[in-house]
Design a protein around this motif. Structure first.
Motif, short mmCIF file in Angstrom:
data_model
loop_
_atom_site.label_atom_id
_atom_site.label_comp_id
_atom_site.label_asym_id
_atom_site.label_seq_id
_atom_site.Cartn_x
_atom_site.Cartn_y
_atom_site.Cartn_z
N TRP A 169 4.47 0.95 8.90
CA TRP A 169 5.28 0.22 9.89
C TRP A 169 5.64 1.08 11.09
O TRP A 169 6.14 0.57 12.10
CB TRP A 169 6.53 -0.33 9.24
CG TRP A 169 7.49 0.71 8.71
CD1 TRP A 169 7.43 1.35 7.52
CD2 TRP A 169 8.64 1.22 9.38
NE1 TRP A 169 8.46 2.23 7.39
CE2 TRP A 169 9.23 2.17 8.51
CE3 TRP A 169 9.24 0.97 10.61
CZ2 TRP A 169 10.37 2.88 8.85
CZ3 TRP A 169 10.38 1.67 10.95
CH2 TRP A 169 10.95 2.60 10.08
N LEU A 170 5.35 2.39 11.01
CA LEU A 170 5.63 3.28 12.14
C LEU A 170 4.37 3.69 12.89
O LEU A 170 4.44 4.51 13.81
CB LEU A 170 6.35 4.54 11.63
CG LEU A 170 7.84 4.39 11.30
CD1 LEU A 170 8.36 5.65 10.64
CD2 LEU A 170 8.64 4.08 12.55
N ASN A 171 3.23 3.16 12.50
CA ASN A 171 1.98 3.59 13.12
C ASN A 171 1.94 3.37 14.63
O ASN A 171 1.30 4.12 15.36
CB ASN A 171 0.79 2.87 12.47
CG ASN A 171 0.40 3.51 11.15
OD1 ASN A 171 0.76 4.65 10.88
ND2 ASN A 171 -0.34 2.77 10.32
N ARG A 172 2.61 2.33 15.08
CA ARG A 172 2.61 2.03 16.52
C ARG A 172 3.78 2.70 17.25
O ARG A 172 3.84 2.64 18.47
CB ARG A 172 2.65 0.52 16.74
CG ARG A 172 1.42 -0.20 16.21
CD ARG A 172 1.48 -1.69 16.53
NE ARG A 172 0.30 -2.39 16.03
CZ ARG A 172 0.11 -3.71 16.17
NH1 ARG A 172 1.02 -4.45 16.81
NH2 ARG A 172 -0.98 -4.28 15.69
N GLN A 173 4.67 3.30 16.51
CA GLN A 173 5.85 3.96 17.11
C GLN A 173 5.61 5.47 17.16
O GLN A 173 6.34 6.25 16.56
CB GLN A 173 7.11 3.63 16.31
CG GLN A 173 7.35 2.15 16.08
CD GLN A 173 7.61 1.41 17.38
OE1 GLN A 173 8.18 1.97 18.32
NE2 GLN A 173 7.21 0.15 17.44
N GLY A 216 5.93 7.67 19.57
CA GLY A 216 7.01 8.44 20.18
C GLY A 216 8.16 8.66 19.23
O GLY A 216 8.72 9.76 19.14
N LEU A 217 8.53 7.60 18.49
CA LEU A 217 9.62 7.71 17.52
C LEU A 217 9.26 8.69 16.41
O LEU A 217 10.11 9.47 15.96
CB LEU A 217 9.92 6.33 16.93
CG LEU A 217 11.03 6.27 15.87
CD1 LEU A 217 12.36 6.73 16.46
CD2 LEU A 217 11.15 4.85 15.31
N SER A 262 11.24 12.18 15.53
CA SER A 262 11.73 12.40 14.17
C SER A 262 11.20 13.71 13.61
O SER A 262 11.95 14.47 12.94
CB SER A 262 11.30 11.24 13.27
OG SER A 262 11.83 10.01 13.72
N THR A 292 -0.41 13.51 15.10
CA THR A 292 0.15 12.46 15.96
C THR A 292 -0.31 12.61 17.41
O THR A 292 0.07 11.78 18.25
CB THR A 292 1.68 12.48 15.92
OG1 THR A 292 2.16 13.68 16.54
CG2 THR A 292 2.20 12.41 14.49
#
Length: 525
Positions: free
Chosen positions: A10-14, A16-17, A21, A133
């Motif tokens: 669920w974070l693959n598209r985030q 920058g986030l 982190s 990343t």
């Protein structure tokens, strides 16, 4: 995306986030390593120890880092990343609790060594994940820039919180802040990392555990010699002499093992490349000479009378210089990698200017604004240099050597730190003695200036109600303090002049190499 190996879907598209982190997790790990840099005086008073004892206890964490680093890159491939990091942070919390309640310096040193091990485990793991990343063309450049920028500035960043604590409570309250950071990191790890990453565990076989242990003892012995040697007249002391012999034998045995093993911790073949040796030479000079900023911080406390909050606030200008220059360096290299030599030239030129600036303007009454400018210039020079130097080192070796380039860079940082600790102390000791003897030779009754200053002090204190005898004693104390300050100022000026000369020589060498390479390229064309 490649980071999906480690990161929850669920974070693959985030992206920058995820990067933010990862940087926060890295900061939580590095903070416990660099948390006492600007408040060493409080640690000294707490343990009732000598300054060198505390220096050894704080720097022993670096031995834990460099001893663990080559093994860490193998361990990470074997264990589940999230579980690996969670166990490391839980162990870090236990270590901080232990440091909070221990009053024994030996036990504190052991806990600090283990803190270095935990720091290395987390930092090495996050560095690998951070690379995944980033896009392939700029992976090394941006990853190394983010990683080493945090390493370079973390001491001052955590010093902000440390100075706030020591002004309001016992310095040991810092451990509660470190534990809070680690709890935050644990929550972030649970949120962003997969419980079961999509990768096969790398088998742990033929790891040179014996070599790692030998290196650990050799590095610790080297640290002992470099920290305590200047205070004990080096090899005139039997303990220093025997420890130095032990360090040489241990490190020689380690190098022999690495040269003879099929799967060594460190590939010594990297030293066959001339560019790598030259890059290591530049890194050794850079990391050693940049520690002259510690002399500025010491001067601000001892001469100007700043408190820890003032020192940290001035350090923010250093961080600003690092951030601005790092951004410029990354942009320039991304535009054209051929700009790297120019950045090195410009960076060492700025470092030369910084040392010359301090040499020419150091006085006993500099204001905060006047001192913050050279502190900013120092940070700007560091930001321009550490990215090109690090990239130069890592790119100078083939990929077949694995992480050896990063490991050798870390070893170089450790050696440079030890050289600066011993070198700057020895230079200050020698120059201080030289200038004090020069001043004392002139403190005679025939010297009209000395007599005039003493009479001025006496008259001032007599007018305040002191007896002539008390006024004479206080005036002598003030004269001695003035002599000590002047000796320290002249000492610092002499050291910064040496730094300026060294930077000028490095600039000349780099310029010569650039001209020679350009001539060779023109002939080849």
């Amino acid at each position: 995306m490649e980071q999906s190996i480690y990161i929850n879907n669920w974070l693959n598209r985030q992206v920058g986030l995820v990067r933010v982190s990862l940087i926060l997790i890295l900061f939580a790990a590095v903070a416990q390593f660099a948390s006492f840099g600007l408040i060493q005086a409080h640690v000294v008073s707490f343990y009732g120890a000598q300054q060198e004892d505390i220096s050894f206890a704080l720097q022993i964490a670096y031995v834990g880092i460099i001893a663990t680093l080559p093994i860490q890159f193998r361990l990470q491939k074997h264990f589940n990343t999230r579980s690996y990091l969670l166990i490391a942070f839980i162990a870090g919390i236990v270590l901080n609790v232990g440091c909070l309640f221990t009053h024994d310096l030996v036990l504190f040193s052991i806990l600090r060594f283990l803190t270095g091990v935990i720091t290395c485990i987390v930092a090495g793991c996050i560095l690998i994940v951070l690379f995944t990343t980033l896009p392939e063309p700029n992976r090394m450049l941006v990853g190394v820039s983010l990683f080493f920028s945090l390493i370079l500035t973390c001491g001052v960043l955590i010093g902000i919180g440390a100075s706030w604590v020591v002004l309001r409570a016992n310095w040991t309250e810092i451990y509660y802040g470190l534990i809070a950071l680690q709890v935050m990191a644990i929550l972030l790890c649970i949120c962003i990392f997969k419980a079961r990453p999509a990768m096969k565990p790398y088998p742990l076989y033929q790891i040179d555990w014996s070599g790692g242990i030998i290196f650990m003892f050799g590095a610790a012995a080297t640290l002992y010699v470099m920290v305590y040697g200047p205070k004990r007249y080096w090899f005139a002391d039997p303990a220093i002499r025997n420890t130095a012999i032990f360090a040489i034998v241990s490190l020689t045995l380690f190098l022999f093992r690495q040269a003879s093993l099929k799967r060594p911790l460190v590939h010594l073949s990297v030293f066959k490349f001339g560019k790598f040796i030259f890059a290591i030479f530049l890194m050794l000079l850079f990391w050693g000479i940049k520690d002259s900023i510690n002399l500025i911080y010491g001067y601000s406390v001892m001469v100007l009378g700043w408190n820890s909050a003032d020192v940290v606030n001035s350090g923010l200008f250093n961080i600003a210089g690092v951030i601005v220059a790092t951004f410029i360096a990354v942009k320039v290299i991304m535009r054209n990698k051929q700009n790297l030599p120019k950045l090195l030239l410009f960076g060492f030129a700025i470092m030369f200017y910084y040392h010359l600036l301090v040499y020419r303007h150091l006085t006993p009454d500099l204001s905060f604004a006047e001192l913050c400018f050279p502190i900013f210039v120092h940070g700007f020079a560091c930001g321009l240099l550490f990215v090109p130097v690090s990239v130069f080192c890592i790119a100078a070796v083939p990929q077949s050597t694995g992480m050896t380039g990063i490991v050798i860079c870390t070893y170089t940082r450790f050696i440079a730190t030890l050289n600066s600790i011993a070198g700057y102390y020895t230079l200050q000791l020698n120059y201080n003695q030289q200038f004090k003897e020069s001043f004392l030779s002139k403190l005679t009754p025939e010297n009209g200036l000395v007599t005039q200053r003493q009479e001025l002090y006496k008259g001032l204190f007599v007018s305040k109600g002191y007896t002539p005898g008390e006024a004479a004693g206080i005036s002598n104390m003030l004269l001695a303090k003035s002599l000590s300050i002047q000796s320290q100022l002249l000492t610092l000026r002499a050291i910064f002049l040496i730094g300026a000369i060294v930077m000028a020589l490095v600039f000349a060498i780099l310029l010569t190499f650039a001209v020679v390479n350009k001539v060779k390229a023109a002939r080849a064309g």
